[in-house]
Design an enzyme around this catalytic site. Structure first.
Site, PDB file in Angstrom:
ATOM      1  N   ASP A 125     -13.100   3.834  -5.211  1.00 30.01           N
ATOM      2  CA  ASP A 125     -12.299   2.980  -3.622  1.00 30.01           C
ATOM      3  C   ASP A 125     -11.980   2.122  -4.983  1.00 30.01           C
ATOM      4  O   ASP A 125     -11.350   1.239  -5.378  1.00 30.01           O
ATOM      5  CB  ASP A 125     -13.710   2.051  -3.024  1.00 30.01           C
ATOM      6  CG  ASP A 125     -14.229   1.707  -1.859  1.00 30.01           C
ATOM      7  OD1 ASP A 125     -12.621   0.825  -1.687  1.00 30.01           O
ATOM      8  OD2 ASP A 125     -14.882   1.341  -1.091  1.00 30.01           O
ATOM      9  N   LYS A 134     -16.028   7.532  -0.266  1.00 30.98           N
ATOM     10  CA  LYS A 134     -16.978   6.088  -0.299  1.00 30.98           C
ATOM     11  C   LYS A 134     -18.438   6.916  -0.024  1.00 30.98           C
ATOM     12  O   LYS A 134     -19.176   6.023  -0.163  1.00 30.98           O
ATOM     13  CB  LYS A 134     -16.804   5.337   1.977  1.00 30.98           C
ATOM     14  CG  LYS A 134     -15.309   4.632   1.629  1.00 30.98           C
ATOM     15  CD  LYS A 134     -15.877   3.641   1.311  1.00 30.98           C
ATOM     16  CE  LYS A 134     -14.285   3.018   2.303  1.00 30.98           C
ATOM     17  NZ  LYS A 134     -13.982   2.003   1.865  1.00 30.98           N
ATOM     18  N   HIS A 189      -3.976  -1.267  -2.836  1.00 27.38           N
ATOM     19  CA  HIS A 189      -4.645  -1.460  -2.608  1.00 27.38           C
ATOM     20  C   HIS A 189      -5.609  -0.417  -2.990  1.00 27.38           C
ATOM     21  O   HIS A 189      -6.414  -0.167  -3.004  1.00 27.38           O
ATOM     22  CB  HIS A 189      -4.933  -1.579  -0.862  1.00 27.38           C
ATOM     23  CG  HIS A 189      -4.350  -2.979  -0.455  1.00 27.38           C
ATOM     24  ND1 HIS A 189      -4.665  -3.892  -0.026  1.00 27.38           N
ATOM     25  CD2 HIS A 189      -2.616  -3.183  -0.628  1.00 27.38           C
ATOM     26  CE1 HIS A 189      -4.248  -5.346   0.197  1.00 27.38           C
ATOM     27  NE2 HIS A 189      -3.360  -4.365   0.051  1.00 27.38           N
ATOM     28  N   ASP A 208       0.854  -1.089   0.066  1.00 26.55           N
ATOM     29  CA  ASP A 208      -0.027   0.265   0.296  1.00 26.55           C
ATOM     30  C   ASP A 208       0.843   1.498   0.069  1.00 26.55           C
ATOM     31  O   ASP A 208       1.751   1.455   0.069  1.00 26.55           O
ATOM     32  CB  ASP A 208      -1.237  -0.211   1.198  1.00 26.55           C
ATOM     33  CG  ASP A 208      -2.171   0.380   0.033  1.00 26.55           C
ATOM     34  OD1 ASP A 208      -2.310   0.625  -0.609  1.00 26.55           O
ATOM     35  OD2 ASP A 208      -3.293   0.288   1.534  1.00 26.55           O
TER      36      ASP A 208
HETATM   37  O1  LIG Z   1      -5.061   2.386   8.494  1.00 33.50           O
HETATM   38  P1  LIG Z   1      -6.195   3.061   7.775  1.00 33.50           P
HETATM   39  O2  LIG Z   1      -5.748   4.585   7.615  1.00 33.50           O
HETATM   40  O3  LIG Z   1      -7.702   3.180   9.158  1.00 33.50           O
HETATM   41  O4  LIG Z   1      -7.508   2.615   6.786  1.00 33.50           O
HETATM   42  C1  LIG Z   1      -8.027   1.418   6.276  1.00 33.50           C
HETATM   43  C2  LIG Z   1      -7.093   1.015   5.170  1.00 33.50           C
HETATM   44  O5  LIG Z   1      -8.207   1.381   3.780  1.00 33.50           O
HETATM   45  C3  LIG Z   1      -7.428   1.283   3.197  1.00 33.50           C
HETATM   46  O6  LIG Z   1      -8.101   0.638   2.418  1.00 33.50           O
HETATM   47  C4  LIG Z   1      -7.762  -0.494   0.937  1.00 33.50           C
HETATM   48  O7  LIG Z   1      -8.284  -1.700   1.066  1.00 33.50           O
HETATM   49  C5  LIG Z   1      -8.666  -2.480   0.649  1.00 33.50           C
HETATM   50  C6  LIG Z   1      -8.568  -3.923   0.479  1.00 33.50           C
HETATM   51  O8  LIG Z   1      -8.049  -4.406  -0.526  1.00 33.50           O
HETATM   52  C7  LIG Z   1      -9.814  -2.202  -1.059  1.00 33.50           C
HETATM   53  O9  LIG Z   1     -11.438  -2.589  -0.641  1.00 33.50           O
HETATM   54  C8  LIG Z   1     -10.141  -0.631  -0.405  1.00 33.50           C
HETATM   55  O10 LIG Z   1     -10.860  -0.367  -1.674  1.00 33.50           O
HETATM   56  C9  LIG Z   1      -8.886   0.359  -0.135  1.00 33.50           C
HETATM   57  O11 LIG Z   1      -9.215   1.115   0.004  1.00 33.50           O
HETATM   58  C10 LIG Z   1      -6.200   2.015   2.729  1.00 33.50           C
HETATM   59  O12 LIG Z   1      -5.488   0.852   1.602  1.00 33.50           O
HETATM   60  C11 LIG Z   1      -5.504   0.485   3.706  1.00 33.50           C
HETATM   61  O13 LIG Z   1      -4.207   0.769   3.314  1.00 33.50           O
HETATM   62  C12 LIG Z   1      -5.669   0.904   4.834  1.00 33.50           C
HETATM   63  O14 LIG Z   1      -5.563   0.283   6.079  1.00 33.50           O
HETATM   64  O1  LIG Z   2     -16.916  -2.116  12.081  1.00 33.89           O
HETATM   65  C1  LIG Z   2     -16.278  -2.611  10.928  1.00 33.89           C
HETATM   66  C2  LIG Z   2     -16.423  -2.039   9.938  1.00 33.89           C
HETATM   67  C3  LIG Z   2     -16.429  -3.275   9.009  1.00 33.89           C
HETATM   68  N1  LIG Z   2     -14.946  -3.566   9.221  1.00 33.89           N
HETATM   69  C4  LIG Z   2     -14.071  -5.024   7.935  1.00 33.89           C
HETATM   70  O2  LIG Z   2     -13.275  -3.284   7.018  1.00 33.89           O
HETATM   71  C5  LIG Z   2     -13.044  -4.126   5.799  1.00 33.89           C
HETATM   72  C6  LIG Z   2     -13.921  -2.553   4.599  1.00 33.89           C
HETATM   73  O3  LIG Z   2     -12.802  -2.861   4.017  1.00 33.89           O
HETATM   74  P1  LIG Z   2     -12.842  -2.043   2.298  1.00 33.89           P
HETATM   75  O4  LIG Z   2     -12.430  -2.808   1.364  1.00 33.89           O
HETATM   76  O5  LIG Z   2     -14.522  -2.123   2.378  1.00 33.89           O
HETATM   77  O6  LIG Z   2     -12.679  -0.511   2.816  1.00 33.89           O
HETATM   78  P2  LIG Z   2     -11.497   0.137   3.329  1.00 33.89           P
HETATM   79  O7  LIG Z   2     -11.490   0.360   4.392  1.00 33.89           O
HETATM   80  O8  LIG Z   2     -10.280  -0.591   2.976  1.00 33.89           O
HETATM   81  O9  LIG Z   2     -10.928   1.112   2.580  1.00 33.89           O
HETATM   82  C7  LIG Z   2     -14.197  -5.304   5.767  1.00 33.89           C
HETATM   83  O10 LIG Z   2     -13.587  -6.408   5.453  1.00 33.89           O
HETATM   84  C8  LIG Z   2     -14.862  -5.280   6.217  1.00 33.89           C
HETATM   85  O11 LIG Z   2     -15.379  -6.239   7.018  1.00 33.89           O
HETATM   86  C9  LIG Z   2     -14.982  -4.099  10.096  1.00 33.89           C
HETATM   87  O12 LIG Z   2     -13.812  -4.870  10.304  1.00 33.89           O
HETATM   88  N2  LIG Z   2     -15.317  -3.820  11.661  1.00 33.89           N
END
Ligand SMILES: O=P(O)(O)OC[C@H]1O[C@H](O[C@H]2O[C@H](CO)[C@@H](O)[C@H](O)[C@H]2O)[C@H](O)[C@@H](O)[C@@H]1O
Ligand SMILES: O=c1ccn([C@@H]2O[C@H](COP(=O)(O)OP(=O)(O)O)[C@@H](O)[C@H]2O)c(=O)[nH]1
Ligand SMILES: [Mg+2]
Length: 734
Positions: free
Chosen positions: A383, A289, A167, A143
């Protein structure tokens, strides 16, 4: 010991916090952590990432608890100072890269100090990796927070195999180019041997930035660097399907007593409002989102189709995220306000249209929500993937349920059977909600059946094993090629053959072999080294032939007095030792007047290109042009020229950033072969581009053939660059 995989990401799968001078551990939220967790649990891996704490919060007691908690989960936690966290995480990662890569340019901040902090923390991560790296280990970096890590590792340990997965989306070149640090970020990523993206679109955007900004050669999904290849591919991330399926099945088995409080409330709601349906959305509270859009679209739906009032409820779970970043705080206020306004506007004594939760929920509660809601409404404005969409469908074990999904989510590429919407088109979303509400069960089942099959087949384990398999394959990239890299032993062997031979001849290509390319071909000239090598080879009784596509005037200027054989224009002209130039083929020139205007029209239409007129050929050079446009036009021109020349004895050559048209039968293979006028017992040929392949193919089998560069070749060996060529030729002279 068995080799391990070191997984590296900003966030560990566990989240550590301090309460009353004790650490508290909870699972991390977000797709990366939830997805990779399943991979990590099974494999032989060590996961390195940020603890979730700052150094200021940590004392020796807390530190030992952190270490233990991390160790229990095969993790290694890094603490960041408050300043590091602010510059690297809240700053550069989430105020520069995150908004920019999601096309929120107006949110993007360019701040030198934060960039320095980002670099520093990437170095800190790399140091930790290097400390824990053992021979044979593989490193898998994840990432946008760690784009520089692959580069740092590769620099310190060139032999380590490194994978990188992004990601989030990789934006189009037009957006990416606005970054002041674009070169460094790309170079950092290119430290990896394999780069993975969720979709083909992100992959091609990345390739286009590499070729435009760094001007590296990109062919299909391979980037040619100076001394190695980097593979690029798309791997759409899946979920732990069985985990969600199983959890849903168990959920339905629960007795009333076993049910969660949330589930009891959801059941009560459905009982009191028969025929009503629940719409679910789950995301981190993030402007990407499309949460505000979603609420507005829901409002539009209730206005456009008032008959659904009291029949639907939007259950919206927004998980707090990055709340130190101003845009997230602003968004929180906006959502609070919107939910309040809409609930105020539509609520009745027995009905609130939106149930809004601003917190994270434990896994079991997520399953309660997934299984209880008839519709999932996910409307990201951008996303990377969106795993929630996949999780929702996986829990629908009875195949009921409708997924409405934004086309801007990576997941939409694999979920055609969902109702795909544009998140900015409220009217379309309102219609999709109506369609979802009214969709016959049989149709729901048929759509979900297809999606489920796909999700099952390409789950998280498959995703990671496909990535690791492709990463392993990069190790044998070079070996699987026909040509072998010229190692010291072989160099010595060839030198011995040369020393033992009586009649020896060496065919040396000029550009890209004896000298490097420059934007202006006229500025290229051999250096002293080249001249010395030639002199020494002559002293060892070698017949030296410079064989080039250049015209005879050019070769004459630089080698005319060197008393060696010169072949110009791919073989059209020959100058034997101490003799004058002669044409070797009886060739016509009358075709040139009709082809010249065609090439000129390509020059006019393609900035940075030019036409070179040689005595018997025309060449169109595009090294200085925009690489993508240049590449496209080169294909176009080559096709046009092939058509035009089909009835003439002409051939079109695709060289290194040059298309050349000339008389057929004139090529380096034929020209070189003609020089074998006596029984040579040592023949050597070296060159870098397509035109040299004729030599490699046509010279006798016993010839030592060497390609310069990593492109596909019919040569037996390859060396990486012109510096290597010189080393080799010097060895011949010793
Ligand atoms: O670690 P945070 O700053 O709290 O954010 C949470 C994660 O968000 C992002 O998720 C991405 O990865 C998903 C799986 O590949 C994907 O489905 C989603 O569209 C992405 O936004 C971010 O890329 C992660 O690094 C963060 O940990
Ligand atoms: O209260 C919550 C809400 C969501 N999720 C998880 O967070 C992930 C969200 O991933 P997504 O790829 O949809 O978005 P991102 O937050 O990574 O951009 C999913 O696996 C959800 O099951 C979680 O663990 N706890
Ligand atoms: Mg060349």
């Amino acid at each position: 010991m068995k080799n391990k995989t070191i997984i590296v990401s900003n966030r560990l799968p566990l989240q550590i916090s301090v309460e009353n001078n004790d650490v508290k551990v909870s699972p991390s939220v977000g797709g990366l952590a939830t997805g990779m967790k399943s991979v990590h649990q099974e494999g032989d891996s060590l996961w390195i990432g940020w603890s979730g704490l700052t150094e200021e919060e940590v004392n020796p007691k807390i530190q030992s608890q952190i270490d233990q908690a991390a160790k229990n989960e095969k993790c290694l936690a890094i603490n960041l100072t408050e300043k590091e966290l602010n510059d690297y995480y809240y700053g550069f990662s989430n105020r520069t890269i995150w908004p920019l890569f999601h096309y929120f340019m107006e949110y993007t901040k360019f701040d030198e100090q934060e960039w320095m902090g980002y670099k520093k923390v990437n170095e800190k991560f790399a140091e930790k990796i290097l400390e824990n790296l053992e021979d044979g280990d593989t490193v898998w970096v994840h990432d946008y927070q760690l784009l520089l890590v692959p580069g740092i590792i590769k620099k310190n340990k060139p032999k380590v195999t490194i994978g990188f997965f992004l990601h989030i989306p990789f934006p189009s070149y037009e957006v990416f180019r606005t970054l002041p640090w674009r070169e460094s970020l790309l170079q950092g990523m290119l430290g990896a041997d394999l780069l993975g993206f969720h979709t083909y679109d992100y992959e091609r955007h990345f390739l286009s930035s590499v070729s435009r900004i760094l001007r590296y050669e990109t062919q299909f999904n391979e980037i040619t660097l100076k001394n190695r290849l980097v593979k690029v591919d798309s791997f759409p991330m899946g979920i732990d399907y069985e985990k969600f399926e199983q959890a849903a099945l168990e959920h339905y088995e629960k007795t009333q007593e076993q049910k969660s409080e949330l589930q009891v409330r959801l059941d009560q709601h459905l009982e009191t409002t028969p025929g009503s349906k629940m719409i679910l959305s789950i995301d981190r509270l993030d402007y990407t989102k499309g949460i505000a859009n979603r609420i507005r679209a829901f409002e539009h739906f209730l206005e456009k189709y008032p008959e659904f009032k009291e029949k639907v409820r939007l259950i919206m779970l927004a998980v707090p995220s990055r709340s130190n970043v101003p845009q997230y705080q602003k968004l929180k206020r906006e959502i609070d306000e919107l939910v309040g306004r809409i609930n105020g506007k539509f609520s009745t004594v027995s009905w609130t249209p939106i149930w809004y939760f601003f917190r994270s929920m434990p896994f079991d509660n997520l399953i309660d929500l997934y299984t209880s809601c008839d519709i999932a409404l996910l409307t990201p404005r951008r996303d990377g993937m969106n795993l929630v969409a996949k999780e929702y469908v996986a829990t629908r074990t009875d195949l009921s349920g409708v997924l409405i999904l934004s086309e801007m989510a990576g997941a939409a590429h694999e979920m055609n059977e969902a109702l795909i919407i544009n998140p900015n088109n409220y009217d379309q979303i309102a219609d999709a909600l109506k369609q979802a509400y009214e969709m016959p069960l049989i149709e729901q089942k048929s759509r979900n059946r297809t999606i489920q099959k796909r999700l099952k087949r390409y789950g998280i384990k498959k995703w990671s094993s496909e990535f690791i398999k492709a990463l392993e394959a990069t190790k044998v990239n070079h070996i699987s090629k026909k040509a072998k890299q010229l190692d010291e032993r072989t160099k010595t062997y060839i030198t011995e053959q040369l020393n033992n031979a009586t009649n020896k001849i060496l065919f040396l290509d000029f550009d890209g072999t004896l000298v490097n390319f420059q934007d202006d071909p006229e500025k290229v000239a051999p250096d002293q080294d080249v001249y010395e090598i030639i002199e020494k080879l002559k002293n060892k009784n070698c017949d030296v032939v410079i064989i080039s596509g250049r015209d005879k005037e050019f070769l004459n200027t630089h080698f005319g007095d060197k008393n060696i054989t010169l072949i110009a224009e791919h073989g059209l002209w020959l100058k034997k030792k101490n003799e004058d130039w002669e044409t070797t083929e009886n060739v016509k020139k009358n075709w040139m007047s009709s082809i010249r205007p065609v090439i000129e029209s390509f020059v006019d239409r393609t900035p940075g290109t030019f036409m070179e007129e040689k005595n018997y050929s025309l060449a169109w050079h595009y090294r200085k042009s925009d690489p993508e446009l240049g590449g496209q036009r080169a294909n176009e021109l080559s096709n046009v020229l092939k058509d035009l020349s089909s009835n003439h004895d002409l051939s079109v050559l695709n060289g290194n950033k040059v298309i050349e048209i000339k008389n057929s039968g004139v090529n380096k293979g034929r020209a070189a072969t003609k020089q074998l006028t006596k029984k040579y017992d040592f023949i050597f040929a070296i060159g870098d581009d397509w035109t040299d392949e004729y030599m490699f193919r046509e010279l006798p089998d016993e010839t030592f053939t060497v390609k310069v560069g990593l492109q596909k070749t019919d040569a037996e060996y390859y060396v990486e660059d012109t510096a290597e060529v010189k080393k080799l030729l010097k060895k011949f002279t010793e």
